[in-house]
Write an enzyme that holds these catalytic residues in place. Structure first.
Site, PDB file in Angstrom:
ATOM      1  N   ASP A  81      -8.556  -8.284  -9.052  1.00  0.00           N
ATOM      2  CA  ASP A  81      -9.884  -8.306  -8.426  1.00  0.00           C
ATOM      3  C   ASP A  81     -10.529  -6.917  -8.564  1.00  0.00           C
ATOM      4  O   ASP A  81      -9.804  -5.897  -8.612  1.00  0.00           O
ATOM      5  CB  ASP A  81      -9.697  -8.679  -6.940  1.00  0.00           C
ATOM      6  CG  ASP A  81     -11.006  -9.033  -6.248  1.00  0.00           C
ATOM      7  OD1 ASP A  81     -11.952  -9.476  -6.921  1.00  0.00           O
ATOM      8  OD2 ASP A  81     -11.070  -8.862  -5.005  1.00  0.00           O
ATOM      9  N   HIS A  82     -11.870  -6.855  -8.590  1.00  0.00           N
ATOM     10  CA  HIS A  82     -12.631  -5.587  -8.629  1.00  0.00           C
ATOM     11  C   HIS A  82     -11.877  -4.433  -9.284  1.00  0.00           C
ATOM     12  O   HIS A  82     -11.284  -3.590  -8.581  1.00  0.00           O
ATOM     13  CB  HIS A  82     -13.011  -5.138  -7.218  1.00  0.00           C
ATOM     14  CG  HIS A  82     -14.091  -5.954  -6.610  1.00  0.00           C
ATOM     15  ND1 HIS A  82     -15.395  -5.904  -7.065  1.00  0.00           N
ATOM     16  CD2 HIS A  82     -14.068  -6.850  -5.591  1.00  0.00           C
ATOM     17  CE1 HIS A  82     -16.125  -6.740  -6.342  1.00  0.00           C
ATOM     18  NE2 HIS A  82     -15.353  -7.333  -5.440  1.00  0.00           N
ATOM     19  N   HIS A 178     -19.566  -7.970   1.547  1.00  0.00           N
ATOM     20  CA  HIS A 178     -18.116  -7.753   1.630  1.00  0.00           C
ATOM     21  C   HIS A 178     -17.804  -7.419   3.080  1.00  0.00           C
ATOM     22  O   HIS A 178     -18.311  -6.431   3.615  1.00  0.00           O
ATOM     23  CB  HIS A 178     -17.696  -6.574   0.746  1.00  0.00           C
ATOM     24  CG  HIS A 178     -17.510  -6.938  -0.697  1.00  0.00           C
ATOM     25  ND1 HIS A 178     -18.064  -6.227  -1.731  1.00  0.00           N
ATOM     26  CD2 HIS A 178     -16.814  -7.946  -1.282  1.00  0.00           C
ATOM     27  CE1 HIS A 178     -17.704  -6.784  -2.884  1.00  0.00           C
ATOM     28  NE2 HIS A 178     -16.956  -7.824  -2.646  1.00  0.00           N
ATOM     29  N   GLY A 179     -17.003  -8.233   3.746  1.00  0.00           N
ATOM     30  CA  GLY A 179     -16.704  -8.002   5.163  1.00  0.00           C
ATOM     31  C   GLY A 179     -17.435  -9.022   6.021  1.00  0.00           C
ATOM     32  O   GLY A 179     -18.021  -9.972   5.515  1.00  0.00           O
ATOM     33  N   SER A 209     -15.858 -14.242   3.519  1.00  0.00           N
ATOM     34  CA  SER A 209     -15.514 -14.195   4.948  1.00  0.00           C
ATOM     35  C   SER A 209     -16.714 -14.423   5.848  1.00  0.00           C
ATOM     36  O   SER A 209     -17.725 -13.719   5.714  1.00  0.00           O
ATOM     37  CB  SER A 209     -14.911 -12.825   5.309  1.00  0.00           C
ATOM     38  OG  SER A 209     -13.676 -12.663   4.684  1.00  0.00           O
ATOM     39  N   VAL A 229     -12.225 -14.500  -0.664  1.00  0.00           N
ATOM     40  CA  VAL A 229     -12.076 -14.251   0.776  1.00  0.00           C
ATOM     41  C   VAL A 229     -10.994 -13.188   0.979  1.00  0.00           C
ATOM     42  O   VAL A 229      -9.890 -13.312   0.441  1.00  0.00           O
ATOM     43  CB  VAL A 229     -11.676 -15.546   1.529  1.00  0.00           C
ATOM     44  CG1 VAL A 229     -11.536 -15.267   3.030  1.00  0.00           C
ATOM     45  CG2 VAL A 229     -12.675 -16.664   1.286  1.00  0.00           C
ATOM     46  N   THR A 231     -11.506 -10.184   4.017  1.00  0.00           N
ATOM     47  CA  THR A 231     -11.547  -9.570   5.354  1.00  0.00           C
ATOM     48  C   THR A 231     -11.101 -10.508   6.482  1.00  0.00           C
ATOM     49  O   THR A 231     -10.365 -10.097   7.384  1.00  0.00           O
ATOM     50  CB  THR A 231     -12.986  -9.093   5.641  1.00  0.00           C
ATOM     51  OG1 THR A 231     -13.414  -8.279   4.558  1.00  0.00           O
ATOM     52  CG2 THR A 231     -13.071  -8.296   6.924  1.00  0.00           C
TER      53      THR A 231
HETATM   54  P1  13P Z   1     -14.720 -10.646   2.051  1.00  0.00           P
HETATM   55  O1  13P Z   1     -13.843  -9.511   2.434  1.00  0.00           O
HETATM   56  O2  13P Z   1     -16.080 -10.549   2.648  1.00  0.00           O
HETATM   57  O3  13P Z   1     -14.092 -11.968   2.300  1.00  0.00           O
HETATM   58  O4  13P Z   1     -14.962 -10.533   0.471  1.00  0.00           O
HETATM   59  C1  13P Z   1     -13.841 -10.604  -0.379  1.00  0.00           C
HETATM   60  C2  13P Z   1     -14.200 -10.339  -1.785  1.00  0.00           C
HETATM   61  O5  13P Z   1     -15.303 -10.575  -2.218  1.00  0.00           O
HETATM   62  C3  13P Z   1     -13.131  -9.788  -2.618  1.00  0.00           C
HETATM   63  O6  13P Z   1     -13.507  -9.598  -3.942  1.00  0.00           O
END
Ligand code: 13P
Length: 278
Positions: A81-82, A178-179, A209, A229, A231
């Site tokens: 991821d990222h 994000h969060g 989330s 998802v 956080t």
């Molecule tokens: P959240 O933490 O808002 O669920 O986002 C997760 C996310 O996009 C990870 O790449």
């Protein structure tokens, strides 16, 4: 069976459901995600972010995921991821990741396109799928991601980006954060509709989330096929475990570890079910 995004997401976009992508950082979270998929009979996307390289090495993650996947009969995607670093992408692929997100969304458009095209060419040569991102998500509460300004994805840029990079999935920015949301979520499904009209590959929604169910369903109907998802899983598990450790009888660490797996599954299964049944 280990698989990649290109094998599971196009069907999801065509048939209007989404597959959840859940962040992992240790044995308990990996086990929670794979067992949830097995119990729900749904594919599992195990997402390990570059941020968490301080917690685990890619070869440790790949070793655990491969061993667990061999004991189950659902498709499992091991996704980076990222990731901003080309070197980390190569290291993850070498360790056995079947999918990577190359995130150059902080760079100017032309540079994002150029670098993403290089990553895609290399990853596709060894059968690994690639997700990229255009635009930027703001940061809500309790997130472990970097601070950023909200920049909506431009639908015309998205069309050219997908055509010229050959990515398998595109993460879009339409107002999720994000969060956890600070107020009422302001998700612009009009932007998503315009992107989906230009781009026919599977679209990815980050910042799952706390996103209200009716918004999630609308996004899936409009072309979102993968939802991330992180956080909420962490917040819920930490809250529950705090209650356990603050009780009069302290649990054994081995017991706490099993509880963590079970709390992760509570949240993962809730979202797996929401994303699969639109
Ligand atoms: P959240 O933490 O808002 O669920 O986002 C997760 C996310 O996009 C990870 O790449």
């Amino acid at each position: 069976m280990m698989t990649n995004l290109a094998a599971v997401l196009p069907k999801a976009r065509q048939e209007h459901y989404a597959i959840g992508s859940f962040n992992v950082y240790n044995y308990e979270t990996i086990r929670g995600v794979i067992e949830s998929g097995q119990e729900m009979n749904l594919p599992a996307i195990v997402a390990f972010g570059e941020n968490y390289l301080v917690n685990m090495d890619v070869s440790d993650v790949a070793g655990i995921v491969k061993a667990m996947t061999a004991r189950h009969d659902i498709p499992v995607v091991l996704h980076l991821d990222h990731c901003k670093s080309y070197d980390h992408i190569v290291q993850a692929i070498r360790a056995g990741f079947t999918s990577v997100m190359f995130d150059a969304s902080h760079l100017p458009f032309e540079e994002n396109l150029r670098q993403t095209r290089e990553v895609t060419r290399m990853a596709h040569a060894v059968g690994v799928s690639v997700e990229a991102e255009l635009g930027a998500l703001a940061k809500g509460e309790h997130s472990n991601e970097e601070d950023a300004e909200q920049i909506y994805t431009d639908p015309t840029q998205a069309a050219r980006f997908v055509r010229e990079t050959d990515v398998d999935a595109l993460a879009v920015s339409i107002g999720t954060v994000h969060g956890m949301y600070k107020g009422t979520p302001k998700v612009d499904t009009g932007v998503l509709k315009a992107i989906a009209a230009e781009v026919d590959i599977p679209l990815v929604l980050h910042g799952g989330s706390g996103t209200p169910e009716e918004i999630v369903r609308e996004c899936i109907r409009l072309g979102i096929s993968k939802i991330n998802v992180n956080t909420e899983i962490s917040m819920y598990a930490v809250e529950q475990m705090s209650a356990l450790v603050s009780g009069a009888k302290k649990p054994h660490l081995s017991q706490l570890s099993l509880s963590e797996v079970s709390y992760v599954k509570d949240v993962v299964k809730k979202y797996m079910s929401m994303f699969a049944n639109v």
